[in-house]
Write an enzyme that holds these catalytic residues in place. Structure first.
Site, short mmCIF file in Angstrom:
data_model
loop_
_atom_site.label_atom_id
_atom_site.label_comp_id
_atom_site.label_asym_id
_atom_site.label_seq_id
_atom_site.Cartn_x
_atom_site.Cartn_y
_atom_site.Cartn_z
N ASN A 68 -43.25 -2.25 58.62
CA ASN A 68 -43.69 -2.42 59.99
C ASN A 68 -44.98 -3.22 59.96
O ASN A 68 -45.78 -3.05 59.03
CB ASN A 68 -43.91 -1.03 60.62
CG ASN A 68 -44.19 -1.09 62.09
OD1 ASN A 68 -45.27 -1.46 62.50
ND2 ASN A 68 -43.20 -0.72 62.87
N GLU A 78 -36.83 6.34 49.68
CA GLU A 78 -36.58 7.73 49.32
C GLU A 78 -36.63 8.62 50.55
O GLU A 78 -35.76 9.46 50.78
CB GLU A 78 -37.61 8.23 48.30
CG GLU A 78 -37.61 7.45 47.00
CD GLU A 78 -38.58 6.27 46.98
OE1 GLU A 78 -39.10 5.97 45.90
OE2 GLU A 78 -38.80 5.64 48.05
#
Length: 165
Positions: A68, A78
């Site tokens: 982002n 993960e």
């Protein structure tokens, strides 16, 4: 939903009480993490990571990193895979394989991901891999020794801590 079931053989109990996966199961799990890596959204770092999480009943949930522009809002592969599994009702895991484009080193989960994995137990396997398919097997406990987990919240605490003004 990137959920794939496969019949991975579990051989015997090994150290730390986790169950060792067959070579074929590990190979498929690493391959699935490499495929997940291809979906990574990483326009800033250009560092692709994929993960494949194996549940106790052989369901696999994949995840990739999603960056982002506001850096701290990104999500690691993960944690993406674990959140997908949890949102489908799974909270007990056998193993997770992690893949990246690093050729000289095995990819290792960041500290935040280690703590996130710890929430779901100490004795499950983490396969750190290279693009060649070679890997290093560790447990969550080995990656995050002397960790803080859910059971620590029920330990006896000092209840009346005076305010020092």
């Amino acid at each position: 939903m990137d959920q794939v079931k496969f019949r991975g053989e579990v051989t015997n109990m090994k150290d730390h009480g986790s169950r060792q996966l067959s070579q074929e199961t590990v190979k498929r799990l690493i391959h699935q993490s490499q495929e997940a890596k291809k979906k990574a959204y990483c326009p800033y770092s250009k560092f692709r990571v994929g993960a494949a999480l194996l549940t106790l009943d052989n369901c696999v949930f994949t995840g990739c990193n999603v960056e982002n522009a506001c850096n701290n809002l990104g999500l690691c592969a993960e944690r993406t895979a674990i959140c997908k599994a949890v949102s489908e009702g799974y909270t007990n895991f056998r193993a997770i394989a992690i893949a990246s484009d690093l050729d000289d080193e095995f990819i290792s989960p960041c500290g935040g991901c280690r703590q996130f994995m710890r929430e779901f137990g100490l004795n499950w396997d983490v396969y750190l891999s290279k693009p060649s398919g070679s890997y290093l097997r560790m447990t969550v406990d080995e990656l995050l020794p002397v960790s803080f987990g859910p059971e620590d919240l029920s330990m006896k605490k000092v209840l009346n801590i005076p305010n020092e003004d």
